[in-house]
Design a protein around this motif. Sequence first.
Motif, PDB file in Angstrom:
ATOM      1  N   GLU A  51     -30.297  74.892   7.183  1.00 26.47           N
ATOM      2  CA  GLU A  51     -29.321  74.497   7.895  1.00 26.47           C
ATOM      3  C   GLU A  51     -30.022  73.883   8.999  1.00 26.47           C
ATOM      4  OE1 GLU A  51     -25.241  76.160   9.481  1.00 26.47           O
ATOM      5  OE2 GLU A  51     -26.282  77.337   7.110  1.00 26.47           O
ATOM      6  N   ALA A  52     -31.258  75.218  10.030  1.00 30.45           N
ATOM      7  CA  ALA A  52     -30.785  75.911  11.510  1.00 30.45           C
ATOM      8  C   ALA A  52     -31.618  74.085  11.717  1.00 30.45           C
ATOM      9  CB  ALA A  52     -31.980  77.042  11.387  1.00 30.45           C
ATOM     10  N   ILE A  53     -32.603  73.646  10.752  1.00 28.11           N
ATOM     11  CA  ILE A  53     -33.940  72.268  11.320  1.00 28.11           C
ATOM     12  C   ILE A  53     -32.282  70.891  11.095  1.00 28.11           C
ATOM     13  CG2 ILE A  53     -35.186  71.027  10.264  1.00 28.11           C
ATOM     14  CD1 ILE A  53     -36.708  73.117   8.934  1.00 28.11           C
ATOM     15  N   LEU A  54     -31.811  71.471  10.127  1.00 32.20           N
ATOM     16  CA  LEU A  54     -30.417  70.221  10.344  1.00 32.20           C
ATOM     17  C   LEU A  54     -29.835  70.171  12.065  1.00 32.20           C
ATOM     18  CD1 LEU A  54     -29.493  67.858   9.529  1.00 32.20           C
ATOM     19  CD2 LEU A  54     -27.650  69.506   8.164  1.00 32.20           C
ATOM     20  N   LEU A  92     -35.625  63.860  11.835  1.00 29.68           N
ATOM     21  CA  LEU A  92     -36.678  64.326  10.764  1.00 29.68           C
ATOM     22  C   LEU A  92     -38.580  63.606  10.260  1.00 29.68           C
ATOM     23  CD1 LEU A  92     -33.044  65.956   8.943  1.00 29.68           C
ATOM     24  CD2 LEU A  92     -34.061  66.614  10.294  1.00 29.68           C
ATOM     25  N   SER A  93     -37.601  62.567  10.306  1.00 31.67           N
ATOM     26  CA  SER A  93     -39.146  61.344  10.077  1.00 31.67           C
ATOM     27  C   SER A  93     -39.685  61.948  10.658  1.00 31.67           C
ATOM     28  CB  SER A  93     -38.843  60.799   9.471  1.00 31.67           C
ATOM     29  OG  SER A  93     -38.676  59.376  10.803  1.00 31.67           O
ATOM     30  N   ARG A  94     -39.948  62.472  11.899  1.00 34.66           N
ATOM     31  CA  ARG A  94     -41.215  62.196  13.569  1.00 34.66           C
ATOM     32  C   ARG A  94     -41.143  63.756  12.678  1.00 34.66           C
ATOM     33  NH1 ARG A  94     -37.419  60.286  18.141  1.00 34.66           N
ATOM     34  NH2 ARG A  94     -36.482  58.981  17.121  1.00 34.66           N
ATOM     35  N   VAL A  95     -40.494  64.604  12.482  1.00 37.43           N
ATOM     36  CA  VAL A  95     -40.988  66.144  12.447  1.00 37.43           C
ATOM     37  C   VAL A  95     -41.195  67.281  11.712  1.00 37.43           C
ATOM     38  CG1 VAL A  95     -39.643  68.131  13.449  1.00 37.43           C
ATOM     39  CG2 VAL A  95     -39.199  66.478  14.650  1.00 37.43           C
ATOM     40  N   PRO A  96     -43.100  67.285  11.802  1.00 37.54           N
ATOM     41  CA  PRO A  96     -43.182  68.349  11.086  1.00 37.54           C
ATOM     42  C   PRO A  96     -42.617  69.125  10.436  1.00 37.54           C
ATOM     43  CG  PRO A  96     -44.714  68.134  12.460  1.00 37.54           C
ATOM     44  CD  PRO A  96     -43.736  67.162  12.438  1.00 37.54           C
ATOM     45  N   ARG A  97     -42.302  69.807   8.928  1.00 32.65           N
ATOM     46  CA  ARG A  97     -41.573  70.886   8.981  1.00 32.65           C
ATOM     47  C   ARG A  97     -42.104  71.648   7.719  1.00 32.65           C
ATOM     48  NH1 ARG A  97     -38.753  66.184   7.855  1.00 32.65           N
ATOM     49  NH2 ARG A  97     -38.131  66.476   5.318  1.00 32.65           N
ATOM     50  N   PRO A  98     -41.915  72.795   7.445  1.00 33.07           N
ATOM     51  CA  PRO A  98     -42.969  73.713   6.710  1.00 33.07           C
ATOM     52  C   PRO A  98     -41.533  73.714   5.506  1.00 33.07           C
ATOM     53  CG  PRO A  98     -41.130  75.084   8.241  1.00 33.07           C
ATOM     54  CD  PRO A  98     -40.927  73.505   8.940  1.00 33.07           C
ATOM     55  N   ALA A 155     -31.883  68.871  15.014  1.00 28.48           N
ATOM     56  CA  ALA A 155     -31.849  67.895  14.908  1.00 28.48           C
ATOM     57  C   ALA A 155     -30.538  67.182  15.152  1.00 28.48           C
ATOM     58  CB  ALA A 155     -32.289  67.182  13.353  1.00 28.48           C
ATOM     59  N   ILE A 156     -29.694  67.251  14.815  1.00 28.01           N
ATOM     60  CA  ILE A 156     -28.264  67.496  15.178  1.00 28.01           C
ATOM     61  C   ILE A 156     -28.120  67.708  16.616  1.00 28.01           C
ATOM     62  CG2 ILE A 156     -25.651  67.666  15.169  1.00 28.01           C
ATOM     63  CD1 ILE A 156     -25.889  67.885  12.040  1.00 28.01           C
ATOM     64  N   ASP A 157     -28.717  68.839  17.117  1.00 25.96           N
ATOM     65  CA  ASP A 157     -28.186  69.057  18.740  1.00 25.96           C
ATOM     66  C   ASP A 157     -29.371  67.953  19.420  1.00 25.96           C
ATOM     67  OD1 ASP A 157     -26.423  71.192  18.435  1.00 25.96           O
ATOM     68  OD2 ASP A 157     -28.412  72.526  18.055  1.00 25.96           O
ATOM     69  N   ARG A 158     -30.536  67.597  19.095  1.00 29.85           N
ATOM     70  CA  ARG A 158     -31.470  66.501  19.968  1.00 29.85           C
ATOM     71  C   ARG A 158     -30.747  64.745  19.755  1.00 29.85           C
ATOM     72  NH1 ARG A 158     -37.123  67.479  19.653  1.00 29.85           N
ATOM     73  NH2 ARG A 158     -36.944  70.366  19.499  1.00 29.85           N
ATOM     74  N   VAL A 159     -30.332  64.949  18.485  1.00 29.25           N
ATOM     75  CA  VAL A 159     -29.837  63.074  18.853  1.00 29.25           C
ATOM     76  C   VAL A 159     -27.925  62.753  18.864  1.00 29.25           C
ATOM     77  CG1 VAL A 159     -32.630  62.474  17.971  1.00 29.25           C
ATOM     78  CG2 VAL A 159     -30.408  62.808  16.372  1.00 29.25           C
ATOM     79  N   GLY A 160     -28.157  63.947  17.637  1.00 26.80           N
ATOM     80  CA  GLY A 160     -26.168  63.586  17.628  1.00 26.80           C
ATOM     81  C   GLY A 160     -25.985  63.935  16.162  1.00 26.80           C
ATOM     82  N   SER A 161     -24.749  63.141  15.821  1.00 24.41           N
ATOM     83  CA  SER A 161     -24.252  63.337  14.320  1.00 24.41           C
ATOM     84  C   SER A 161     -23.939  61.946  13.524  1.00 24.41           C
ATOM     85  CB  SER A 161     -23.170  63.567  14.712  1.00 24.41           C
ATOM     86  OG  SER A 161     -21.633  62.518  15.020  1.00 24.41           O
ATOM     87  N   SER A 162     -25.046  60.776  14.205  1.00 27.69           N
ATOM     88  CA  SER A 162     -25.175  59.718  12.957  1.00 27.69           C
ATOM     89  C   SER A 162     -26.775  60.380  12.242  1.00 27.69           C
ATOM     90  CB  SER A 162     -25.398  59.136  13.887  1.00 27.69           C
ATOM     91  OG  SER A 162     -26.039  58.121  13.145  1.00 27.69           O
ATOM     92  N   ALA A 163     -26.116  60.443  11.128  1.00 29.39           N
ATOM     93  CA  ALA A 163     -27.211  60.365   9.596  1.00 29.39           C
ATOM     94  C   ALA A 163     -28.468  59.755  10.196  1.00 29.39           C
ATOM     95  CB  ALA A 163     -26.611  59.958   8.572  1.00 29.39           C
ATOM     96  N   GLU A 166     -20.365  70.393   3.280  1.00 32.91           N
ATOM     97  CA  GLU A 166     -20.711  69.645   3.694  1.00 32.91           C
ATOM     98  C   GLU A 166     -21.947  70.275   4.423  1.00 32.91           C
ATOM     99  OE1 GLU A 166     -17.132  67.928   6.338  1.00 32.91           O
ATOM    100  OE2 GLU A 166     -17.233  70.033   7.075  1.00 32.91           O
ATOM    101  N   ILE A 167     -22.452  71.427   4.858  1.00 33.10           N
ATOM    102  CA  ILE A 167     -24.038  71.879   4.899  1.00 33.10           C
ATOM    103  C   ILE A 167     -24.509  72.038   3.983  1.00 33.10           C
ATOM    104  CG2 ILE A 167     -24.985  73.940   5.530  1.00 33.10           C
ATOM    105  CD1 ILE A 167     -22.892  74.553   7.346  1.00 33.10           C
ATOM    106  N   GLN A 168     -23.907  72.672   2.960  1.00 32.38           N
ATOM    107  CA  GLN A 168     -25.472  72.305   1.389  1.00 32.38           C
ATOM    108  C   GLN A 168     -25.540  71.156   1.008  1.00 32.38           C
ATOM    109  OE1 GLN A 168     -26.039  74.803  -1.226  1.00 32.38           O
ATOM    110  NE2 GLN A 168     -26.912  73.410  -1.404  1.00 32.38           N
ATOM    111  N   TYR A 169     -23.733  69.783   1.581  1.00 33.36           N
ATOM    112  CA  TYR A 169     -24.379  68.203   1.213  1.00 33.36           C
ATOM    113  C   TYR A 169     -26.037  67.595   1.995  1.00 33.36           C
ATOM    114  CZ  TYR A 169     -23.847  63.444   0.953  1.00 33.36           C
ATOM    115  OH  TYR A 169     -24.385  62.039   1.176  1.00 33.36           O
ATOM    116  N   TRP A 170     -26.079  67.972   2.999  1.00 34.39           N
ATOM    117  CA  TRP A 170     -26.388  67.643   4.396  1.00 34.39           C
ATOM    118  C   TRP A 170     -27.920  68.090   4.289  1.00 34.39           C
ATOM    119  CZ3 TRP A 170     -25.860  62.758   5.540  1.00 34.39           C
ATOM    120  CH2 TRP A 170     -24.406  62.104   5.579  1.00 34.39           C
TER     121      TRP A 170
END
Length: 64
Positions: free
Chosen positions: A34-37, A55-61, A40-48, A22-26
Motif C-alpha cells: 500500500e505504501a508503494i502504491l 511502478l515499472s520504472r522504480v525498482p522495489r523490494p 506512486a499515486i502521489d507522484r503521477v496521479g490516480s490514472s492506473a 479498493e486498496i487490496q485490489y490495486w
Amino acid sequence: MSISPHGAQRDRRRIHLRKDFEIQYWTDVFGVTEAILREAIDRVGSSAADVREQLSRVPRPARP
C-alpha cells in the motif's frame, strides 16, 4: 468497468483508495505494498496507466 463487492460499478482507469477492498485490489494488481502504491499515486496521479508506468520504472523490494 467492474462491479465492486458492494454493487457499485468501478472505473478501473482511475485508482481510488477509499475502501479496504479498493486498496487490496490495486495492491494485488500491481504486486506492491500500500505504501508503494500511495507513493506512486502521489507522484503521477490516480490514472492506473500512469501508476503502472511509474511502478515499472522504480525498482522495489519483494512484497511480503
